[in-house]
Design a protein around this motif. Sequence first.
Motif, PDB file in Angstrom:
ATOM      1  N   ILE A 159      39.108  49.464  66.006  1.00 44.77           N
ATOM      2  CA  ILE A 159      37.974  49.850  65.155  1.00 44.77           C
ATOM      3  C   ILE A 159      38.179  51.271  64.652  1.00 44.77           C
ATOM      4  O   ILE A 159      37.886  51.591  63.501  1.00 44.77           O
ATOM      5  N   GLY A 160      38.677  52.149  65.512  1.00 45.00           N
ATOM      6  CA  GLY A 160      39.195  53.448  65.118  1.00 45.00           C
ATOM      7  C   GLY A 160      38.206  54.393  64.454  1.00 45.00           C
ATOM      8  O   GLY A 160      38.407  54.800  63.309  1.00 45.00           O
ATOM      9  N   LYS A 161      37.178  54.768  65.168  1.00 43.07           N
ATOM     10  CA  LYS A 161      36.226  55.735  64.621  1.00 43.07           C
ATOM     11  C   LYS A 161      36.844  57.136  64.610  1.00 43.07           C
ATOM     12  O   LYS A 161      37.435  57.571  65.583  1.00 43.07           O
ATOM     13  N   SER A 162      36.699  57.825  63.489  1.00 46.40           N
ATOM     14  CA  SER A 162      37.223  59.195  63.397  1.00 46.40           C
ATOM     15  C   SER A 162      36.336  60.014  62.453  1.00 46.40           C
ATOM     16  O   SER A 162      35.743  59.483  61.521  1.00 46.40           O
ATOM     17  N   ARG A 163      36.277  61.318  62.734  1.00 49.16           N
ATOM     18  CA  ARG A 163      35.536  62.221  61.848  1.00 49.16           C
ATOM     19  C   ARG A 163      36.541  63.152  61.202  1.00 49.16           C
ATOM     20  O   ARG A 163      37.386  63.761  61.876  1.00 49.16           O
ATOM     21  N   GLY A 164      36.473  63.224  59.879  1.00 47.70           N
ATOM     22  CA  GLY A 164      37.400  64.066  59.139  1.00 47.70           C
ATOM     23  C   GLY A 164      36.717  64.745  57.962  1.00 47.70           C
ATOM     24  O   GLY A 164      35.486  64.791  57.880  1.00 47.70           O
ATOM     25  N   LEU A 165      37.546  65.231  57.072  1.00 44.95           N
ATOM     26  CA  LEU A 165      37.049  65.970  55.910  1.00 44.95           C
ATOM     27  C   LEU A 165      37.451  65.245  54.635  1.00 44.95           C
ATOM     28  O   LEU A 165      38.608  64.853  54.476  1.00 44.95           O
ATOM     29  N   GLN A 166      36.497  65.055  53.748  1.00 44.75           N
ATOM     30  CA  GLN A 166      36.787  64.499  52.436  1.00 44.75           C
ATOM     31  C   GLN A 166      36.549  65.591  51.391  1.00 44.75           C
ATOM     32  O   GLN A 166      35.503  66.245  51.385  1.00 44.75           O
ATOM     33  N   PHE A 167      37.529  65.787  50.523  1.00 41.46           N
ATOM     34  CA  PHE A 167      37.434  66.812  49.478  1.00 41.46           C
ATOM     35  C   PHE A 167      38.362  66.426  48.341  1.00 41.46           C
ATOM     36  O   PHE A 167      39.124  65.447  48.439  1.00 41.46           O
ATOM     37  N   SER A 168      38.324  67.207  47.275  1.00 39.40           N
ATOM     38  CA  SER A 168      39.138  66.894  46.095  1.00 39.40           C
ATOM     39  C   SER A 168      40.027  68.070  45.714  1.00 39.40           C
ATOM     40  O   SER A 168      39.636  69.235  45.867  1.00 39.40           O
ATOM     41  N   PHE A 169      41.222  67.710  45.237  1.00 38.88           N
ATOM     42  CA  PHE A 169      42.132  68.709  44.666  1.00 38.88           C
ATOM     43  C   PHE A 169      41.911  68.740  43.151  1.00 38.88           C
ATOM     44  O   PHE A 169      41.985  67.696  42.480  1.00 38.88           O
ATOM     45  N   GLU A 170      41.651  69.914  42.613  1.00 45.64           N
ATOM     46  CA  GLU A 170      41.486  70.069  41.171  1.00 45.64           C
ATOM     47  C   GLU A 170      42.855  70.071  40.502  1.00 45.64           C
ATOM     48  O   GLU A 170      43.773  70.767  40.938  1.00 45.64           O
ATOM     49  N   ARG A 171      42.983  69.299  39.425  1.00 44.73           N
ATOM     50  CA  ARG A 171      44.264  69.240  38.723  1.00 44.73           C
ATOM     51  C   ARG A 171      44.401  70.394  37.739  1.00 44.73           C
ATOM     52  O   ARG A 171      43.410  70.861  37.167  1.00 44.73           O
ATOM     53  N   THR A 172      45.642  70.822  37.541  1.00 42.85           N
ATOM     54  CA  THR A 172      45.887  71.918  36.597  1.00 42.85           C
ATOM     55  C   THR A 172      45.864  71.438  35.151  1.00 42.85           C
ATOM     56  O   THR A 172      45.748  72.250  34.220  1.00 42.85           O
ATOM     57  N   ASP A 173      45.978  70.101  34.943  1.00 42.58           N
ATOM     58  CA  ASP A 173      46.017  69.562  33.581  1.00 42.58           C
ATOM     59  C   ASP A 173      44.652  69.043  33.135  1.00 42.58           C
ATOM     60  O   ASP A 173      44.557  68.299  32.151  1.00 42.58           O
ATOM     61  N   ALA A 174      43.613  69.407  33.876  1.00 38.09           N
ATOM     62  CA  ALA A 174      42.235  69.018  33.545  1.00 38.09           C
ATOM     63  C   ALA A 174      41.981  67.519  33.699  1.00 38.09           C
ATOM     64  O   ALA A 174      40.969  67.006  33.231  1.00 38.09           O
ATOM     65  N   GLY A 175      42.915  66.787  34.374  1.00 40.30           N
ATOM     66  CA  GLY A 175      42.657  65.374  34.656  1.00 40.30           C
ATOM     67  C   GLY A 175      41.640  65.227  35.768  1.00 40.30           C
ATOM     68  O   GLY A 175      41.164  66.211  36.354  1.00 40.30           O
ATOM     69  N   ASP A 176      41.273  63.970  36.071  1.00 37.64           N
ATOM     70  CA  ASP A 176      40.298  63.714  37.125  1.00 37.64           C
ATOM     71  C   ASP A 176      40.809  64.260  38.456  1.00 37.64           C
ATOM     72  O   ASP A 176      41.994  64.089  38.800  1.00 37.64           O
ATOM     73  N   PRO A 177      39.949  64.904  39.247  1.00 37.58           N
ATOM     74  CA  PRO A 177      40.368  65.430  40.552  1.00 37.58           C
ATOM     75  C   PRO A 177      40.895  64.304  41.448  1.00 37.58           C
ATOM     76  O   PRO A 177      40.548  63.133  41.284  1.00 37.58           O
ATOM     77  N   ILE A 178      41.745  64.661  42.403  1.00 34.26           N
ATOM     78  CA  ILE A 178      42.311  63.698  43.350  1.00 34.26           C
ATOM     79  C   ILE A 178      41.596  63.894  44.693  1.00 34.26           C
ATOM     80  O   ILE A 178      41.715  64.945  45.321  1.00 34.26           O
TER      81      ILE A 178
END
Length: 849
Positions: free
Chosen positions: A223-242
């Motif tokens: 089942i693998g319960k885990s707590r982590g961090l979700q965030f986005s990397f901003e692109r240098t080409d103004a595309g959608d963040p990853i």
Amino acid sequence: MARFDPSVTEPKWQAAWQKAELFKAERDESKPKYYVLEMFPYPSGKLHMGHVRNYTMGDVIARYKISTGHNVLHPMGFDAFGMPAENAAMAIGGHPKDWTYSNIDTMVEQMKPLGLSLDWSRMFATCDPEYYGQQQALFLDFLQKGLVYRKNAVVNWDPVDMTVLANEQVENGRGWRSGALVERRELTQWFFKISDFSEDLLDALGTLDDWPAKVRLMQENWIGKSRGLQFSFERTDAGDPITVYTTRPDTLMGASFVGISPDHPIAKAMEQGNPELAAFLKEARKGGTTEEAIETAEKLGFDTGIRVKHPLDPNWELPVWIANFILMDYGTGAIFGCPAHDQRDLDFCRKYDLPVIDTFLALDNETPVEAEAFVPPKDQKVKWINHFADLDVATGQEAIDATIDFAEKAGWGQGVTKFRLRDWGLSRQRYWGCPIPVVHCDSCGVVPEKKENLPIELPYDVSFDKPGNPLDRHPTWRDCACPSCGGPAKRETDTMDTFVDSSWYFARFTAPRASTPTDMVEADYWMNVDQYIGGIEHAILHLLYSRFFARAMQICGHLPEKSREPFNALFTQGMVTHAIYQTIGDNGRPVYHYPDQVEMRDSKAFLKDGGQEVEIIPSAKMSKSKNNVVDPLAIISAYGADTARWFVLSDSPPERDVDWTAAGADAAFKHLNRVWRIAEEVAASDAGATAEDEALLREMHKAIRDVTLGVESFGFNAAIAKLYAFTNTLAKSGAGAGAKRTATLTLAQLMSPMTPHLAEEVWGLLGGEGMVTSAPWPVADEAMLVENTVTLPIQINGKRRSEITVAKDLAKEEVEKLALADDAVVKALAGGQPKKLIVVPGRIINVVI
């Protein structure tokens, strides 16, 4: 005196039990119920000793519970869908249905001589339309409740068999049957929403006190319960963040690249019009989706040219790579790579010459990472050399918590709890499985079949002369009318994963002929399964899926609330093993020989035909491929079923493996014959009461106590050890005929769950009332368990020479007199006096000469 002959005795009692319908389960509110169930078998056509051990354990419990006044449900069925039947059809030119039902008939005939207390009237196979029609009804109910849905998913695809493979069917990156390299392919699949129950399934493990701890831990890890961090990397080409999700945000200052899955939307968008990338993605999508396949496959990467900004330093840019080891359905399909603390990332970075940045070092070794990533447990303290929070010495978990807290306060990240458990993909591109009851209509879309049209039966007239699912090539079955508009439509040709079939069979056994999946009155009475027995190999998926199904069925009104956890107690038995007998053929390859082809001489093995010496490979799991299997019917023919039952229970604790040996079976057979001879002697005796009557009856009550405890705790081998000891006591006792008859009748009762046929014969010989199977279980008299005497060893000059039995409360002076009168002491003293005479009350007597 009549000779004990299992070949006559065992069929006689099996017929008597059947005539009396002793094992037919019917609801009876006046009795406490008990539901014992062994994991039902696949109808391979050949019963093996592993089956015998599994079913005998369940039978012991069932028979014991019958004798303690319980109303027992002990059913049997067959897990009968699946690829092996199709493979057999392709190999021999038959039909999966014929092959399966023929094998079921054969296995039933092999089971019945074992004398199992099964209610055969409840038997079914999962390939019976009556069963899978109700499974289709469950599917429709789940669909209505939002517990099943359809979506595109990346799956393991066997290009030869042209079917989706479960992760467990991918071996070393190849299809388990075809051996072809597995590909990742995106298909539209049906899924059960098991992930919605992740927290509940995890939390409820804490209530399963009568499950093995190792099984609960395996499920917890899956089942693998885990707590982590979700965030986005901003692109240098103004595309959608990853967007990425990570359970190790503490290593963010060690990031050297951002990786995305070959199936990530960015990768798919870039694939168009880029032949080089398209070729790479085609190669990257080969290989299975299992963790093992991903970890062992060669790491492949493609630099997209996209760059992103590090969230803690906008002047720090990271490259975005497509990597074949990232799956779209894990997290967000994107990661940041920290090679210093992840071996997979390190291998990738070394291959593509990307930087490796240490974020922490061992306290006792500050050498930077080179060929092996440093991945200590999260609770181990390390020295931090690269962390924005100026950590010095701290554990990984402390650093994770600090990072999540920092990101949330700064507003660029969010702490998120995720589970490793993914929704259960149930679609299979094969014939021999339960048809999914929906149709595809150009006007109405995907339309559930009407319940009154169930079951949607499999057509018999199919051909396996071509790869792939023959249902796709069967227009008269595939083409149908839409249940909604009546217009032309096509049936769903995928069938259900066979794990579906085994995920609710326990509930169906409560009312196997009901016109709905369950009869709630019967389910409320019989559920839960009080004791479930099976192999540890089913500790994860089968049990997890069954727990999900029980919840889903409860939500849909097919099980009571109490049955959300369907198995009260679980026992996982060990395997039956046997030596492998091997010679080397002319081609240099091993040739395996069956045990009955070999004879032993002076601890060496030789072929009976030709006399060639054979190499003995010690205890291994019985396997048809190694020919180290023992035919249960051959054992029953030679020794009787009771011998087979006694041996598989007696030789080792039931949770451990048991090594089948001819010598062990022979010893078990001799012991059972000894019991019969004792019974004959007792039946012929008319000796009056003696001074030894009470001692024998005291030992009898001890045996009742110990055997009862052994059966109730699954200590079958310990219970049998006590029965061996009590048999010896009975054989040597000088008690009168009355006491011996009482003791022998009790011995028959205590042996009845293990050796029911012999027990019935002894019971009948000594005039027991009715059948021993129906007799109430004996209860130990607590007063008879109190020891009034004690046996004291006598040591002469430090060596044990004799012993005396005295009353527990006998005065010390009287004990000394008895010790001095003992023959061994008199002889040692030779008319003299001891230098010392030390009596330790209740323990020992020391005589120093």
